[in-house]
Design a protein around this motif. Structure first.
Motif, PDB file in Angstrom:
ATOM      1  N   LEU A   1      25.979  43.697-148.314  1.00  0.00           N
ATOM      2  CA  LEU A   1      26.223  44.968-150.385  1.00  0.00           C
ATOM      3  C   LEU A   1      25.077  45.626-150.137  1.00  0.00           C
ATOM      4  O   LEU A   1      23.890  46.000-149.090  1.00  0.00           O
ATOM      5  CB  LEU A   1      27.112  43.917-151.517  1.00  0.00           C
ATOM      6  N   ILE A   2      24.360  44.950-151.590  1.00  0.00           N
ATOM      7  CA  ILE A   2      22.737  45.094-151.073  1.00  0.00           C
ATOM      8  C   ILE A   2      21.937  44.937-150.516  1.00  0.00           C
ATOM      9  O   ILE A   2      20.639  45.389-150.411  1.00  0.00           O
ATOM     10  CB  ILE A   2      21.761  44.462-152.661  1.00  0.00           C
ATOM     11  N   ILE A   3      21.899  43.859-149.580  1.00  0.00           N
ATOM     12  CA  ILE A   3      21.582  43.107-148.137  1.00  0.00           C
ATOM     13  C   ILE A   3      21.107  44.234-147.477  1.00  0.00           C
ATOM     14  O   ILE A   3      19.898  43.959-146.765  1.00  0.00           O
ATOM     15  CB  ILE A   3      21.954  41.816-147.512  1.00  0.00           C
ATOM     16  N   ASP A   4      21.295  45.401-147.395  1.00  0.00           N
ATOM     17  CA  ASP A   4      21.566  46.037-146.278  1.00  0.00           C
ATOM     18  C   ASP A   4      20.388  47.571-146.844  1.00  0.00           C
ATOM     19  O   ASP A   4      20.103  48.002-145.828  1.00  0.00           O
ATOM     20  CB  ASP A   4      22.672  46.899-146.203  1.00  0.00           C
ATOM     21  N   MET A   5      20.236  47.014-147.650  1.00  0.00           N
ATOM     22  CA  MET A   5      18.770  48.508-148.312  1.00  0.00           C
ATOM     23  C   MET A   5      17.795  47.116-148.483  1.00  0.00           C
ATOM     24  O   MET A   5      16.703  48.058-148.243  1.00  0.00           O
ATOM     25  CB  MET A   5      19.181  48.117-149.913  1.00  0.00           C
ATOM     26  N   VAL A   6      17.773  46.008-147.614  1.00  0.00           N
ATOM     27  CA  VAL A   6      16.078  45.375-147.592  1.00  0.00           C
ATOM     28  C   VAL A   6      14.596  46.210-146.726  1.00  0.00           C
ATOM     29  O   VAL A   6      13.980  46.544-146.655  1.00  0.00           O
ATOM     30  CB  VAL A   6      16.396  44.383-147.098  1.00  0.00           C
ATOM     31  N   PRO A   7      15.843  46.775-145.124  1.00  0.00           N
ATOM     32  CA  PRO A   7      15.024  47.647-144.423  1.00  0.00           C
ATOM     33  C   PRO A   7      14.134  48.298-145.013  1.00  0.00           C
ATOM     34  O   PRO A   7      12.842  48.608-145.616  1.00  0.00           O
ATOM     35  CB  PRO A   7      15.676  47.692-143.460  1.00  0.00           C
ATOM     36  N   ASP A   8      14.444  49.297-145.990  1.00  0.00           N
ATOM     37  CA  ASP A   8      14.493  50.979-146.789  1.00  0.00           C
ATOM     38  C   ASP A   8      13.024  50.064-147.645  1.00  0.00           C
ATOM     39  O   ASP A   8      12.443  50.634-148.021  1.00  0.00           O
ATOM     40  CB  ASP A   8      15.349  50.889-146.815  1.00  0.00           C
ATOM     41  N   TYR A   9      13.774  49.331-148.901  1.00  0.00           N
ATOM     42  CA  TYR A   9      12.805  48.690-149.659  1.00  0.00           C
ATOM     43  C   TYR A   9      11.784  47.923-148.759  1.00  0.00           C
ATOM     44  O   TYR A   9      10.247  47.999-149.489  1.00  0.00           O
ATOM     45  CB  TYR A   9      13.518  47.321-150.008  1.00  0.00           C
ATOM     46  N   MET A  10      11.773  46.854-147.826  1.00  0.00           N
ATOM     47  CA  MET A  10      10.812  46.786-147.392  1.00  0.00           C
ATOM     48  C   MET A  10       9.719  47.426-146.619  1.00  0.00           C
ATOM     49  O   MET A  10       8.209  47.740-147.045  1.00  0.00           O
ATOM     50  CB  MET A  10      11.486  45.744-145.818  1.00  0.00           C
ATOM     51  N   THR A  11       9.972  48.475-146.231  1.00  0.00           N
ATOM     52  CA  THR A  11       8.630  49.583-145.458  1.00  0.00           C
ATOM     53  C   THR A  11       8.293  50.093-146.733  1.00  0.00           C
ATOM     54  O   THR A  11       7.615  50.182-146.423  1.00  0.00           O
ATOM     55  CB  THR A  11      10.163  51.535-144.761  1.00  0.00           C
ATOM     56  N   TRP A  12       9.356  50.312-147.832  1.00  0.00           N
ATOM     57  CA  TRP A  12       8.530  51.538-149.104  1.00  0.00           C
ATOM     58  C   TRP A  12       7.681  50.570-149.515  1.00  0.00           C
ATOM     59  O   TRP A  12       6.434  51.205-149.483  1.00  0.00           O
ATOM     60  CB  TRP A  12       9.747  51.744-149.654  1.00  0.00           C
ATOM     61  N   GLY A  13       8.122  49.202-149.821  1.00  0.00           N
ATOM     62  CA  GLY A  13       6.882  48.246-150.686  1.00  0.00           C
ATOM     63  C   GLY A  13       6.165  48.157-149.860  1.00  0.00           C
ATOM     64  O   GLY A  13       4.552  47.989-150.863  1.00  0.00           O
ATOM     65  N   VAL A  14       5.628  47.531-148.335  1.00  0.00           N
ATOM     66  CA  VAL A  14       4.495  47.229-147.619  1.00  0.00           C
ATOM     67  C   VAL A  14       3.362  48.808-147.950  1.00  0.00           C
ATOM     68  O   VAL A  14       2.781  48.247-147.321  1.00  0.00           O
ATOM     69  CB  VAL A  14       4.668  46.898-146.315  1.00  0.00           C
ATOM     70  N   SER A  15       4.312  50.114-147.634  1.00  0.00           N
ATOM     71  CA  SER A  15       3.705  51.037-147.262  1.00  0.00           C
ATOM     72  C   SER A  15       3.150  51.370-148.506  1.00  0.00           C
ATOM     73  O   SER A  15       1.379  52.322-148.310  1.00  0.00           O
ATOM     74  CB  SER A  15       4.042  51.856-147.018  1.00  0.00           C
ATOM     75  N   LYS A  16       3.639  50.765-149.605  1.00  0.00           N
ATOM     76  CA  LYS A  16       2.693  51.684-150.948  1.00  0.00           C
ATOM     77  C   LYS A  16       1.502  50.227-151.442  1.00  0.00           C
ATOM     78  O   LYS A  16       1.070  50.250-152.351  1.00  0.00           O
ATOM     79  CB  LYS A  16       3.885  50.729-151.899  1.00  0.00           C
ATOM     80  N   GLY A  17       1.539  48.934-150.611  1.00  0.00           N
ATOM     81  CA  GLY A  17       0.979  47.566-151.077  1.00  0.00           C
ATOM     82  C   GLY A  17       1.807  46.888-152.289  1.00  0.00           C
ATOM     83  O   GLY A  17       0.347  45.747-152.812  1.00  0.00           O
ATOM     84  N   ARG A  18       3.173  47.395-152.445  1.00  0.00           N
ATOM     85  CA  ARG A  18       3.589  46.182-153.620  1.00  0.00           C
ATOM     86  C   ARG A  18       3.906  45.051-152.679  1.00  0.00           C
ATOM     87  O   ARG A  18       3.751  44.173-153.458  1.00  0.00           O
ATOM     88  CB  ARG A  18       4.235  46.954-153.961  1.00  0.00           C
ATOM     89  N   PHE A  19       4.501  44.996-151.804  1.00  0.00           N
ATOM     90  CA  PHE A  19       5.351  44.170-150.706  1.00  0.00           C
ATOM     91  C   PHE A  19       4.216  43.584-150.326  1.00  0.00           C
ATOM     92  O   PHE A  19       3.643  44.366-149.308  1.00  0.00           O
ATOM     93  CB  PHE A  19       6.394  43.689-150.627  1.00  0.00           C
ATOM     94  N   CYS A  20       4.474  41.976-149.791  1.00  0.00           N
ATOM     95  CA  CYS A  20       3.173  41.243-148.491  1.00  0.00           C
ATOM     96  C   CYS A  20       4.667  42.140-147.542  1.00  0.00           C
ATOM     97  O   CYS A  20       5.661  42.223-147.324  1.00  0.00           O
ATOM     98  CB  CYS A  20       3.395  40.046-148.725  1.00  0.00           C
ATOM     99  N   ASP A  21       3.849  42.096-146.069  1.00  0.00           N
ATOM    100  CA  ASP A  21       4.657  42.081-144.708  1.00  0.00           C
ATOM    101  C   ASP A  21       5.382  41.017-144.958  1.00  0.00           C
ATOM    102  O   ASP A  21       5.809  40.621-143.929  1.00  0.00           O
ATOM    103  CB  ASP A  21       3.823  42.689-143.870  1.00  0.00           C
ATOM    104  N   THR A  22       6.580  40.892-145.448  1.00  0.00           N
ATOM    105  CA  THR A  22       8.429  40.239-144.734  1.00  0.00           C
ATOM    106  C   THR A  22       8.741  40.163-143.758  1.00  0.00           C
ATOM    107  O   THR A  22       9.368  41.421-144.205  1.00  0.00           O
ATOM    108  CB  THR A  22       8.695  39.375-146.390  1.00  0.00           C
ATOM    109  N   PRO A  23       9.208  39.314-142.575  1.00  0.00           N
ATOM    110  CA  PRO A  23      10.263  39.737-142.159  1.00  0.00           C
ATOM    111  C   PRO A  23      11.861  39.979-143.568  1.00  0.00           C
ATOM    112  O   PRO A  23      11.724  39.282-143.980  1.00  0.00           O
ATOM    113  CB  PRO A  23      10.798  38.025-141.001  1.00  0.00           C
ATOM    114  N   CYS A  24      12.564  41.020-142.924  1.00  0.00           N
ATOM    115  CA  CYS A  24      13.671  41.541-143.064  1.00  0.00           C
ATOM    116  C   CYS A  24      14.591  40.384-143.296  1.00  0.00           C
ATOM    117  O   CYS A  24      15.237  40.127-144.076  1.00  0.00           O
ATOM    118  CB  CYS A  24      14.048  42.869-142.414  1.00  0.00           C
ATOM    119  N   TRP A  25      14.727  39.661-142.201  1.00  0.00           N
ATOM    120  CA  TRP A  25      15.139  38.403-142.595  1.00  0.00           C
ATOM    121  C   TRP A  25      15.257  37.245-143.078  1.00  0.00           C
ATOM    122  O   TRP A  25      16.574  37.564-144.070  1.00  0.00           O
ATOM    123  CB  TRP A  25      15.974  37.929-141.121  1.00  0.00           C
ATOM    124  N   LEU A  26      13.888  37.327-143.386  1.00  0.00           N
ATOM    125  CA  LEU A  26      13.593  35.978-144.518  1.00  0.00           C
ATOM    126  C   LEU A  26      13.741  36.681-145.974  1.00  0.00           C
ATOM    127  O   LEU A  26      15.138  36.014-146.777  1.00  0.00           O
ATOM    128  CB  LEU A  26      12.288  35.927-144.330  1.00  0.00           C
TER     129      LEU A  26
END
Length: 227
Positions: free
Chosen positions: A124-149
């Motif tokens: 479900l919503i977990i499939d959206m993790v890679p896109d959110y991580m790429t977006w958040g890291v590129s914007k400097g909003r998220f720390c670069d956490t492994p997607c699986w974690l």
């Protein structure tokens, strides 16, 4: 009647029966623990023979995977169709989590099924993790956490809230606390995470004919109440 027309009619009948078995499985798995469900439960619910079941699925596990994938596809399709609600990935993520939880509260049969079975292969919503991580890291909003974690944290937080809702023990603040924790795990400062956790979501409307809408329709027509 032409050969093409007969083939089309036969294909429609097969799809209708397959969908009937899938809908029956959702109702059964939502009502009983996974380990207690047997094929007889599903065929009784669908009002078909065991032989008919084996024309479509080799095992109960195969049917279960099909159901989980179907639900996951529908939910993600609805979320994706709406598009981002904010230019800030943290706020957009908070909104999507809230929307998912609100939808679970509305369609409780699907919610019970998803929560008890860990959301399924589609996650479900977990499939959206890679896109959110790429977006958040590129914007400097998220720390670069492994997607699986991050996916593990997100899944645990959402399922915990879903289970509390299904049990009747959930409080209005539960989803806020879960969202705040998820955002903090991505590096959002505590005070900001708490503020963003109050972001309102939007209950999704399952279009007529979808699995989610059909199961809810069956539940209501039979006078079943989700607890």
């Amino acid at each position: 009647m032409s050969q093409d027309h007969r083939s089309k009619v036969a294909a429609e009948r097969r799809e209708k029966m397959r969908r009937r078995l899938v809908e029956a499985a959702v109702m059964v798995f939502a009502a009983k623990p996974q380990g207690d469900v047997v094929i007889e439960d599903v065929v009784a619910r669908a009002e078909v023979s065991r032989g008919t079941f084996y024309k479509y699925f080799d095992s109960l596990d195969e049917l279960l995977v099909t159901v989980k994938m179907a639900i996951g596809h529908e939910v993600l399709e609805h979320l994706a169709a709406r598009g981002p609600v904010s230019t800030d990935p943290a706020e957009a993520l908070a909104y999507d989590i809230k929307s998912f939880i609100l939808t679970v509260r509305r369609y409780r049969t699907i919610g019970r099924f998803s929560a008890s079975l860990g959301l399924g292969p589609g996650e479900l919503i977990i499939d959206m993790v890679p896109d959110y991580m790429t977006w958040g890291v590129s914007k400097g909003r998220f720390c670069d956490t492994p997607c699986w974690l991050f996916g593990t944290v997100l899944k645990a937080g959402v399922i915990s809230v879903m289970l509390r809702i299904m049990s009747g023990e959930g409080e209005a603040e539960d989803s806020n606390e879960a969202v705040a924790l998820i955002l903090r795990s991505l590096g959002i400062p505590p005070e900001e995470a708490q503020r963003l956790s109050a972001t309102p979501g939007q209950e999704l409307e399952a279009p007529p004919g979808t699995l989610i809408a059909r199961v809810d329709e069956i539940r209501r027509s039979q006078g079943e109440v989700a607890h």
